[in-house]
Design a protein around this motif. Structure first.
Motif, short mmCIF file in Angstrom:
data_model
loop_
_atom_site.label_atom_id
_atom_site.label_comp_id
_atom_site.label_asym_id
_atom_site.label_seq_id
_atom_site.Cartn_x
_atom_site.Cartn_y
_atom_site.Cartn_z
N THR A 5 0.86 -1.18 0.00
CA THR A 5 0.00 0.00 0.00
C THR A 5 0.90 1.23 0.00
O THR A 5 2.12 1.12 0.19
CB THR A 5 -0.88 0.03 1.25
OG1 THR A 5 -0.04 0.18 2.40
CG2 THR A 5 -1.74 -1.22 1.37
N LYS A 18 0.99 3.53 2.27
CA LYS A 18 1.52 3.68 3.62
C LYS A 18 2.72 2.76 3.84
O LYS A 18 3.74 3.16 4.40
CB LYS A 18 0.43 3.38 4.64
CG LYS A 18 0.80 3.64 6.06
CD LYS A 18 -0.38 3.43 6.99
CE LYS A 18 0.00 3.71 8.42
NZ LYS A 18 -1.15 3.52 9.33
N GLU A 19 2.63 1.51 3.39
CA GLU A 19 3.73 0.56 3.53
C GLU A 19 4.94 0.98 2.70
O GLU A 19 6.08 0.91 3.15
CB GLU A 19 3.27 -0.84 3.13
CG GLU A 19 2.24 -1.44 4.05
CD GLU A 19 1.58 -2.68 3.48
OE1 GLU A 19 1.09 -3.49 4.28
OE2 GLU A 19 1.55 -2.85 2.24
N ALA A 55 6.71 3.95 4.26
CA ALA A 55 7.51 3.53 5.41
C ALA A 55 8.78 2.82 4.94
O ALA A 55 9.85 3.00 5.53
CB ALA A 55 6.69 2.61 6.31
N HIS A 90 7.05 10.51 3.97
CA HIS A 90 5.65 10.67 4.35
C HIS A 90 4.77 10.09 3.24
O HIS A 90 5.12 10.18 2.05
CB HIS A 90 5.36 12.16 4.55
CG HIS A 90 4.05 12.40 5.21
ND1 HIS A 90 2.86 12.44 4.52
CD2 HIS A 90 3.74 12.62 6.51
CE1 HIS A 90 1.87 12.67 5.36
NE2 HIS A 90 2.38 12.79 6.59
N PRO A 91 3.62 9.50 3.58
CA PRO A 91 2.72 8.97 2.54
C PRO A 91 2.34 10.00 1.47
O PRO A 91 2.25 9.66 0.30
CB PRO A 91 1.49 8.51 3.33
CG PRO A 91 2.04 8.14 4.66
CD PRO A 91 3.13 9.16 4.93
#
Length: 64
Positions: free
Chosen positions: A5, A7-8, A11, A16-17
């Protein structure tokens, strides 16, 4: 093969997303959307992230 995703993926490269969304929108990182167009969710192949990191001259993150 598992896709990440936003977000993943963010990270994974320590950003930052929102920054990762910008990379997708500008085509710097390859990704694809799934779902209805207004609520589509991005998915990213980890190999595409590795390819982007190589072009940026960055090394692979140590942990993930």
């Amino acid at each position: 093969m598992a896709f990440l995703t936003v977000k993943e993926a963010a990270a994974y490269v320590s950003v930052h997303p929102n920054t990762f969304y910008r990379l997708l929108w500008t085509g710097q990182v390859k990704g694809f959307k799934i779902g209805p167009s207004k609520r589509a969710r991005w998915r990213i192949d980890p190999d595409d992230i590795e390819e982007w990191l190589e072009t940026m001259g960055r090394e692979r993150p140590v942990a993930f």
